[in-house]
Design a protein around this motif. Structure first.
Motif, PDB file in Angstrom:
ATOM      1  N   ASN A 108       0.828  -1.217   0.000  1.00  0.00           N
ATOM      2  CA  ASN A 108       0.000   0.000   0.000  1.00  0.00           C
ATOM      3  C   ASN A 108       0.859   1.263   0.000  1.00  0.00           C
ATOM      4  O   ASN A 108       0.540   2.243  -0.678  1.00  0.00           O
ATOM      5  CB  ASN A 108      -0.952  -0.010   1.200  1.00  0.00           C
ATOM      6  CG  ASN A 108      -2.116  -0.964   0.988  1.00  0.00           C
ATOM      7  OD1 ASN A 108      -2.564  -1.160  -0.147  1.00  0.00           O
ATOM      8  ND2 ASN A 108      -2.604  -1.567   2.059  1.00  0.00           N
ATOM      9  N   HIS A 135      -5.650  -1.025   6.143  1.00  0.00           N
ATOM     10  CA  HIS A 135      -4.603  -0.977   5.126  1.00  0.00           C
ATOM     11  C   HIS A 135      -3.208  -1.242   5.676  1.00  0.00           C
ATOM     12  O   HIS A 135      -2.243  -1.209   4.919  1.00  0.00           O
ATOM     13  CB  HIS A 135      -4.650   0.366   4.396  1.00  0.00           C
ATOM     14  CG  HIS A 135      -5.963   0.609   3.708  1.00  0.00           C
ATOM     15  ND1 HIS A 135      -6.440  -0.222   2.717  1.00  0.00           N
ATOM     16  CD2 HIS A 135      -6.924   1.549   3.899  1.00  0.00           C
ATOM     17  CE1 HIS A 135      -7.633   0.209   2.309  1.00  0.00           C
ATOM     18  NE2 HIS A 135      -7.950   1.279   3.011  1.00  0.00           N
ATOM     19  N   VAL A 221      -5.001  -7.027  -0.569  1.00  0.00           N
ATOM     20  CA  VAL A 221      -4.093  -7.786   0.292  1.00  0.00           C
ATOM     21  C   VAL A 221      -4.801  -9.003   0.899  1.00  0.00           C
ATOM     22  O   VAL A 221      -4.226 -10.084   0.980  1.00  0.00           O
ATOM     23  CB  VAL A 221      -3.506  -6.873   1.393  1.00  0.00           C
ATOM     24  CG1 VAL A 221      -2.744  -7.691   2.431  1.00  0.00           C
ATOM     25  CG2 VAL A 221      -2.592  -5.824   0.770  1.00  0.00           C
TER      26      VAL A 221
HETATM   27  C1  LIG Z   1      -3.540  -7.645   6.357  1.00  0.00           C
HETATM   28  C2  LIG Z   1      -3.926  -6.488   5.527  1.00  0.00           C
HETATM   29  C3  LIG Z   1      -3.026  -5.432   5.268  1.00  0.00           C
HETATM   30  C4  LIG Z   1      -1.682  -5.359   5.923  1.00  0.00           C
HETATM   31  O1  LIG Z   1      -0.839  -6.375   5.514  1.00  0.00           O
HETATM   32  P1  LIG Z   1       0.522  -6.657   6.332  1.00  0.00           P
HETATM   33  O2  LIG Z   1       1.172  -7.735   5.549  1.00  0.00           O
HETATM   34  O3  LIG Z   1       0.107  -7.082   7.713  1.00  0.00           O
HETATM   35  O4  LIG Z   1       1.270  -5.395   6.349  1.00  0.00           O
HETATM   36  C5  LIG Z   1      -3.430  -4.434   4.416  1.00  0.00           C
HETATM   37  N1  LIG Z   1      -4.642  -4.437   3.846  1.00  0.00           N
HETATM   38  C6  LIG Z   1      -5.528  -5.427   4.064  1.00  0.00           C
HETATM   39  C7  LIG Z   1      -6.853  -5.391   3.381  1.00  0.00           C
HETATM   40  C8  LIG Z   1      -5.209  -6.475   4.925  1.00  0.00           C
HETATM   41  O5  LIG Z   1      -6.096  -7.438   5.180  1.00  0.00           O
END
Ligand SMILES: *Cc1c(COP(=O)(O)O)cnc(C)c1O
Length: 390
Positions: A108, A135, A221
């Motif tokens: 992000n 995020h 993610v």
């Molecule tokens: C888990 C998650 C993140 C963060 O990811 P990390 O690998 O923990 O930094 C960002 N956005 C969404 C939608 C998530 O579910």
């Protein structure tokens, strides 16, 4: 070392950012085992990470082989694995270029920096994100996250982020200013309680972005890499974003993140603009390629859609018997069960009875099982839920 020795060490030497319960020592497919030998049906998959199941033989073999060949070589050199993964991800997403990193937050951050660099040509920098979104936990991604509970105590927040109501186009429209450069949205809010976006909302965002010359960015993610029955969540909505982030399931348990953009944005970053030491190492790239291969070869997109529908049907049947189940919602194998009672104690009881899931918010149970689940696993999970809710 005994189990209690290990827990004591944790308590003494690991910062208390988490409150871990059981100790897991082994995983295979949809099962994990704790240090007492107890088996659990894993319907959280390391928080939507192990989409191909635990220790999938193809992923294990790819990691073992690459680890013994070339683990890391820095991005100052070519490695032969990374570009193959980039090509695959480009074809699965927007047809443009890929930036590699190690986590969702970092993916992000790459989108934020890219949007700011693009907007710097005409002085625009503001990014609109949604309330109840998630995020990440770095300063910028925590600021982008539309939930004050993650921000408390960490002020001042990063300037340039504005929050609008999810699934409320008027609210987003009202948040646009002459400084706005991008809108970031999840197709299905994960941490926010498994809330799918309305099709009209996403279509409206695309139109708004076209009208105001804004970038439409998706945080994939959690809902990406097959989770919802499509490769990416946005693909349910018939829109083409300008950029998206992915991580969690991309490496099947090996850490890797990536940002993908459209061809128009592919050369916004120039040498020196952005970097990550571990971004797209041969080892991480090999793991991700094996994950993508496995999803394709085993038809896991289709399986996610089918098993998701089967599980949601079963959950709705359970709701008729257990009035504490208020709503069942989701997309593919990203499923939220809204309860009329606090979710944490239910999560604990399910765990005692051998089913792992995640309490999200105060009242939602989130189920994100590996995409390799079978009807037998679904039946087993429904049985455990039925017994546990009595
Ligand atoms: C888990 C998650 C993140 C963060 O990811 P990390 O690998 O923990 O930094 C960002 N956005 C969404 C939608 C998530 O579910």
């Amino acid at each position: 070392m005994t189990a209690s020795d290990s827990r004591n060490l944790h308590q003494q030497f690991v910062m208390p950012t988490y409150a871990p319960g059981i100790t897991l020592v082994r995983g295979a497919g949809v099962s994990v085992w704790d240090d007492t030998g107890k088996e659990y049906l894993d319907f959280m998959a390391g928080i939507a990470v192990c989409n191909t199941g635990h220790c999938h033989p193809a992923v294990v073999a790819a990691v073992q082989h690459q680890a013994a060949t070339l683990m890391h070589c820095s991005n100052l050199f070519h490695n032969p694995v990374q570009p193959r993964l980039a090509e695959r991800l480009s074809r699965l997403t927007l047809g443009g270029k890929i930036f590699f990193c190690n986590s969702g937050a970092e993916a992000n951050e790459a989108l934020f920096k890219l949007a700011r660099k693009w907007g710097s040509l005409d002085g625009r920098f503001e990014i609109i994100t949604m309330k109840n979104s998630f995020h990440g936990r770095t300063l910028a991604t925590m600021t982008a996250t539309g939930q004050t509970k993650y921000q408390k105590g960490f002020e001042p927040l990063v300037p340039g982020f504005v929050h609008a109501e999810f699934n409320d186009l008027d609210s987003v429209r009202a948040a646009v200013t002459p400084a706005t450069v991008a809108i970031l949205c999840e197709a299905v809010q994960g941490e926010g309680g498994v809330v799918p976006a309305d099709p009209a909302f996403i279509a409206g965002l695309r139109a708004l972005c076209d009208e105001k010359k804004l970038l439409l960015l998706f945080d994939e993610v959690q809902c990406g890499i097959g989770r919802t029955g499509n490769w990416f969540g946005f693909q349910h909505y018939g829109v083409r974003p300008d950029g998206l982030s992915m991580a969690k399931a991309l490496g099947g348990g090996f850490p890797i993140g990536a940002a993908a953009v459209s061809p128009e944005l592919s050369n916004v970053f120039q040498p020196g603009n952005h970097a990550s030491t571990f971004g797209g190492t041969p080892l991480a790239s090999a793991a991700a390629l094996a994950v993508l291969d496995t999803i394709e070869k085993e038809g896991l997109l289709d399986n996610a859609a089918k098993m998701g529908a089967l599980f949601m049907d079963g959950l709705r049947d359970l709701a008729r018997k257990h009035p504490c189940i208020q709503t069942v919602r989701g997309l593919g194998l990203m499923i939220g069960v809204v309860l009329s009672v606090p979710a944490k104690p239910v999560e604990a009881r399910l765990r005692e009875n051998g089913l792992l899931c995640i309490a999200t918010g105060d009242h939602v149970l989130r189920f994100v099982p590996p995409l390799v689940v079978t009807p037998g696993h679904i039946r087993q999970a429904l049985d455990i839920l039925d017994r546990s809710l009595d």
